[in-house]
Write a protein that holds these residues in place. Structure first.
Motif, PDB file in Angstrom:
ATOM      1  N   SER A   8     -20.487 -19.257  17.499  1.00  0.00           N
ATOM      2  CA  SER A   8     -20.344 -18.084  18.363  1.00  0.00           C
ATOM      3  C   SER A   8     -21.298 -16.977  17.896  1.00  0.00           C
ATOM      4  O   SER A   8     -21.545 -16.813  16.701  1.00  0.00           O
ATOM      5  CB  SER A   8     -18.903 -17.589  18.354  1.00  0.00           C
ATOM      6  OG  SER A   8     -18.556 -17.206  17.057  1.00  0.00           O
ATOM      7  N   GLN A   9     -21.805 -16.276  18.845  1.00  0.00           N
ATOM      8  CA  GLN A   9     -22.719 -15.177  18.543  1.00  0.00           C
ATOM      9  C   GLN A   9     -21.913 -13.986  18.004  1.00  0.00           C
ATOM     10  O   GLN A   9     -20.867 -13.655  18.539  1.00  0.00           O
ATOM     11  CB  GLN A   9     -23.470 -14.745  19.809  1.00  0.00           C
ATOM     12  CG  GLN A   9     -24.407 -15.792  20.355  1.00  0.00           C
ATOM     13  CD  GLN A   9     -25.633 -15.945  19.477  1.00  0.00           C
ATOM     14  OE1 GLN A   9     -26.014 -15.026  18.766  1.00  0.00           O
ATOM     15  NE2 GLN A   9     -26.241 -17.122  19.512  1.00  0.00           N
ATOM     16  N   PRO A  10     -22.398 -13.324  16.917  1.00  0.00           N
ATOM     17  CA  PRO A  10     -21.686 -12.145  16.434  1.00  0.00           C
ATOM     18  C   PRO A  10     -21.795 -11.024  17.478  1.00  0.00           C
ATOM     19  O   PRO A  10     -22.848 -10.816  18.069  1.00  0.00           O
ATOM     20  CB  PRO A  10     -22.397 -11.780  15.144  1.00  0.00           C
ATOM     21  CG  PRO A  10     -23.715 -12.448  15.204  1.00  0.00           C
ATOM     22  CD  PRO A  10     -23.576 -13.634  16.121  1.00  0.00           C
ATOM     23  N   LYS A  11     -20.685 -10.381  17.692  1.00  0.00           N
ATOM     24  CA  LYS A  11     -20.665  -9.294  18.676  1.00  0.00           C
ATOM     25  C   LYS A  11     -21.339  -8.068  18.090  1.00  0.00           C
ATOM     26  O   LYS A  11     -21.129  -7.723  16.928  1.00  0.00           O
ATOM     27  CB  LYS A  11     -19.233  -8.955  19.072  1.00  0.00           C
ATOM     28  CG  LYS A  11     -18.573 -10.047  19.866  1.00  0.00           C
ATOM     29  CD  LYS A  11     -17.223  -9.587  20.342  1.00  0.00           C
ATOM     30  CE  LYS A  11     -16.591 -10.686  21.164  1.00  0.00           C
ATOM     31  NZ  LYS A  11     -15.283 -10.295  21.673  1.00  0.00           N
ATOM     32  N   ALA A  12     -22.150  -7.462  18.926  1.00  0.00           N
ATOM     33  CA  ALA A  12     -22.831  -6.238  18.508  1.00  0.00           C
ATOM     34  C   ALA A  12     -21.789  -5.123  18.451  1.00  0.00           C
ATOM     35  O   ALA A  12     -20.904  -5.043  19.300  1.00  0.00           O
ATOM     36  CB  ALA A  12     -23.935  -5.880  19.479  1.00  0.00           C
ATOM     37  N   PRO A  13     -21.888  -4.245  17.422  1.00  0.00           N
ATOM     38  CA  PRO A  13     -20.930  -3.149  17.355  1.00  0.00           C
ATOM     39  C   PRO A  13     -21.083  -2.240  18.570  1.00  0.00           C
ATOM     40  O   PRO A  13     -22.182  -1.963  19.034  1.00  0.00           O
ATOM     41  CB  PRO A  13     -21.286  -2.415  16.066  1.00  0.00           C
ATOM     42  CG  PRO A  13     -22.662  -2.850  15.730  1.00  0.00           C
ATOM     43  CD  PRO A  13     -22.868  -4.188  16.364  1.00  0.00           C
ATOM     44  N   VAL A  14     -19.937  -1.821  19.065  1.00  0.00           N
ATOM     45  CA  VAL A  14     -19.938  -0.966  20.247  1.00  0.00           C
ATOM     46  C   VAL A  14     -20.244   0.461  19.803  1.00  0.00           C
ATOM     47  O   VAL A  14     -19.534   1.045  18.988  1.00  0.00           O
ATOM     48  CB  VAL A  14     -18.567  -1.021  20.954  1.00  0.00           C
ATOM     49  CG1 VAL A  14     -18.554  -0.090  22.157  1.00  0.00           C
ATOM     50  CG2 VAL A  14     -18.240  -2.439  21.349  1.00  0.00           C
ATOM     51  N   VAL A  15     -21.331   0.976  20.301  1.00  0.00           N
ATOM     52  CA  VAL A  15     -21.737   2.339  19.982  1.00  0.00           C
ATOM     53  C   VAL A  15     -21.268   3.230  21.136  1.00  0.00           C
ATOM     54  O   VAL A  15     -21.666   3.019  22.274  1.00  0.00           O
ATOM     55  CB  VAL A  15     -23.269   2.442  19.802  1.00  0.00           C
ATOM     56  CG1 VAL A  15     -23.670   3.877  19.537  1.00  0.00           C
ATOM     57  CG2 VAL A  15     -23.733   1.516  18.715  1.00  0.00           C
TER      58      VAL A  15
END
Length: 133
Positions: A8-15
């Motif tokens: 699974s692709q790591p989720k980008a932190p929500v800015v």
């Protein structure tokens, strides 16, 4: 044996996007802060709310200062008036006390034609044995 799974692709932190102030945007478009301060200098636009708050506090401080000076002037004026009234009261009281003396009254009565008796009034003395029980 382990099964193959998809990585699974790591989720980008929500800015979180900083909420822009509609008032600043409106003022920027109408007054043109970017033209005043330059497009590369965004400091006054970013800190507009703080600048307005400090300006409000300064105006409030100046207003209180003017009010305090006005009150001091009024206090000085009232203090001078009270001192004047106190002096007037003292002189009137002294004149009144002087006018109550017998010599002053006799001077005023002479104008009407009345005179003081030449002989002083007689003092009636009652002896204790003459009193009735």
């Amino acid at each position: 044996m382990a099964q193959n799974t998809y990585k699974s692709q790591p989720k980008a932190p929500v800015v979180k996007k900083k909420k822009e102030n509609w008032l600043l945007n409106y003022l920027n478009h109408t007054i043109g802060f970017e033209r005043l301060f330059g497009e590369d200098n965004a400091w006054p636009i970013k800190h507009f709310d703080r600048i307005m708050w400090i300006s409000f506090l300064l105006i409030f401080y100046i207003g209180f200062n003017h009010n305090a000076e006005r009150l001091v002037r009024n206090i000085q004026r009232v203090k001078a008036a009270v001192d004047e009234k106190r002096a007037k009261y003292t002189t009137l009281q002294a004149d009144f006390m002087k006018s109550g003396k017998q010599s002053e009254i006799s001077k005023q009565v002479l104008a009407t034609g009345l005179t003081e008796p030449v002989t002083p009034p007689l003092k009636i003395v009652v002896k204790p044995e003459e009193t009735r029980p």
